[in-house]
Design a protein around this motif. Sequence first.
Motif, short mmCIF file in Angstrom:
data_model
loop_
_atom_site.label_atom_id
_atom_site.label_comp_id
_atom_site.label_asym_id
_atom_site.label_seq_id
_atom_site.Cartn_x
_atom_site.Cartn_y
_atom_site.Cartn_z
N ASN A 22 0.82 -1.20 0.00
CA ASN A 22 0.00 0.00 0.00
C ASN A 22 0.85 1.25 0.00
O ASN A 22 0.90 2.00 -0.95
CB ASN A 22 -0.93 0.00 1.21
CG ASN A 22 -1.83 1.23 1.21
OD1 ASN A 22 -2.13 1.79 0.15
ND2 ASN A 22 -2.26 1.65 2.37
N LEU A 64 0.74 6.54 -1.70
CA LEU A 64 -0.14 5.39 -1.51
C LEU A 64 -0.44 4.75 -2.87
O LEU A 64 -0.23 5.37 -3.91
CB LEU A 64 -1.43 5.82 -0.84
CG LEU A 64 -1.32 6.49 0.52
CD1 LEU A 64 -2.70 6.80 1.08
CD2 LEU A 64 -0.55 5.61 1.49
N LYS A 65 -0.97 3.56 -2.81
CA LYS A 65 -1.29 2.86 -4.04
C LYS A 65 -2.35 3.60 -4.85
O LYS A 65 -2.39 3.51 -6.08
CB LYS A 65 -1.76 1.43 -3.73
CG LYS A 65 -1.77 0.51 -4.91
CD LYS A 65 -2.03 -0.92 -4.50
CE LYS A 65 -1.95 -1.85 -5.70
NZ LYS A 65 -2.13 -3.27 -5.31
#
Length: 120
Positions: free
Chosen positions: A32, A52-53
């Motif tokens: 993540n 973040l992803k």
Amino acid sequence: QVQLVESGGGSMPAGGSLTLSCQATGSFFTVNRMGWYRQTPGMQRDHFATMLKNGETEYSVSATGRFTITRDNEKNIVYLEGHDLRPEDTGVYWCTARAYELDFNYRNYWGQGIRVAVSS
């Protein structure tokens, strides 16, 4: 288990640019959060930039304006690009990642650190 493989860095003149990369490998469902910490001489290691992803980013004051973090979610690679480098950018840059592993636990990992030296 996750391994972070870092590359890039080295010595460069002031005003130059750099690209650091870090790939998360191993067995996990997803990674993540990926990002970078920086430790300059005589200082503690501090958060520098995170992505973040979903594409959300967070930059430290030091990183804002001259550094950009990006990532390749398919390959689990995070990049840090910097331009107009200054001698005060000299230090060790650490890759970090938070992985959701096959035992359904989240764990944080650190790379070995990349040395960057910017000469005036």
